[in-house]
Write a protein that holds these residues in place. Sequence first.
Motif, short mmCIF file in Angstrom:
data_model
loop_
_atom_site.label_atom_id
_atom_site.label_comp_id
_atom_site.label_asym_id
_atom_site.label_seq_id
_atom_site.Cartn_x
_atom_site.Cartn_y
_atom_site.Cartn_z
N ARG A 247 37.55 44.30 36.66
CA ARG A 247 37.18 42.96 36.17
C ARG A 247 35.74 42.90 35.66
O ARG A 247 35.48 42.18 34.69
CB ARG A 247 37.36 41.93 37.28
CG ARG A 247 38.82 41.72 37.67
CD ARG A 247 38.97 40.69 38.75
NE ARG A 247 38.71 39.38 38.18
CZ ARG A 247 38.30 38.33 38.88
NH1 ARG A 247 38.10 38.43 40.18
NH2 ARG A 247 38.09 37.17 38.30
N GLN B 113 37.73 36.47 50.14
CA GLN B 113 38.17 35.90 48.87
C GLN B 113 38.74 36.99 47.97
O GLN B 113 39.83 36.83 47.41
CB GLN B 113 36.99 35.22 48.17
CG GLN B 113 37.34 34.66 46.81
CD GLN B 113 36.13 34.09 46.10
OE1 GLN B 113 35.10 33.80 46.71
NE2 GLN B 113 36.23 33.94 44.80
N TYR B 114 38.01 38.11 47.82
CA TYR B 114 38.49 39.21 46.98
C TYR B 114 39.80 39.79 47.52
O TYR B 114 40.71 40.10 46.76
CB TYR B 114 37.45 40.33 46.88
CG TYR B 114 36.12 39.90 46.29
CD1 TYR B 114 36.04 38.97 45.26
CD2 TYR B 114 34.94 40.45 46.77
CE1 TYR B 114 34.81 38.58 44.74
CE2 TYR B 114 33.71 40.08 46.23
CZ TYR B 114 33.65 39.15 45.23
OH TYR B 114 32.45 38.78 44.71
N ARG C 16 39.71 46.69 41.91
CA ARG C 16 39.97 45.44 41.18
C ARG C 16 38.70 44.88 40.58
O ARG C 16 38.67 44.48 39.41
CB ARG C 16 40.62 44.42 42.10
CG ARG C 16 40.95 43.11 41.39
CD ARG C 16 41.69 42.17 42.34
NE ARG C 16 42.25 41.04 41.62
CZ ARG C 16 41.56 39.94 41.35
NH1 ARG C 16 40.30 39.83 41.73
NH2 ARG C 16 42.13 38.94 40.69
N GLU D 258 42.71 37.74 46.61
CA GLU D 258 43.05 37.82 45.19
C GLU D 258 43.81 39.09 44.85
O GLU D 258 44.41 39.16 43.78
CB GLU D 258 41.78 37.76 44.34
CG GLU D 258 41.07 36.41 44.41
CD GLU D 258 39.70 36.42 43.74
OE1 GLU D 258 39.25 37.50 43.29
OE2 GLU D 258 39.08 35.36 43.67
N CYS D 259 43.77 40.08 45.71
CA CYS D 259 44.45 41.35 45.45
C CYS D 259 45.95 41.18 45.68
O CYS D 259 46.36 40.59 46.67
CB CYS D 259 43.93 42.45 46.36
SG CYS D 259 42.33 43.07 45.88
N THR D 260 46.73 41.73 44.78
CA THR D 260 48.17 41.77 44.99
C THR D 260 48.49 43.07 45.68
O THR D 260 47.71 44.02 45.63
CB THR D 260 48.93 41.67 43.64
OG1 THR D 260 48.58 42.78 42.84
CG2 THR D 260 48.61 40.38 42.93
#
Length: 108
Positions: A76, A99-100, A72, A103-105
């Motif tokens: 980005r 945090q990362y 990801r 944010e991952c689906t």
Amino acid sequence: MEQRKRKNSPQLMFDDMPPPVDGIAAQARHVLGFLNEKTGRHFRGVDTNLKLICLRLTSGATVEDCKAIIARQVRRWKGTDMEQYLRPVTLFNETKFEQYLGECTPNQ
């Protein structure tokens, strides 16, 4: 004296450390290799690069979680000013990692 100097060296190889439980070191090397593959860089398997990955793995993250974050962030940041931060110390820092990961689906 030589042995002491080697232990304090910032370039201490992870192989020189006692083997972690459950193959965490091998998993961390796999994640580091994936990071190198995706970024085109050559981060070495030294304590500095592997320690943070091992800490994330022992705290409950999976290899797949780590790879999802790498993939990801590469999507980005590659080709932007942020590309310089595609490195273990940024991606696997405890605060940033969570945090990362958040944010991952599930499909990333």
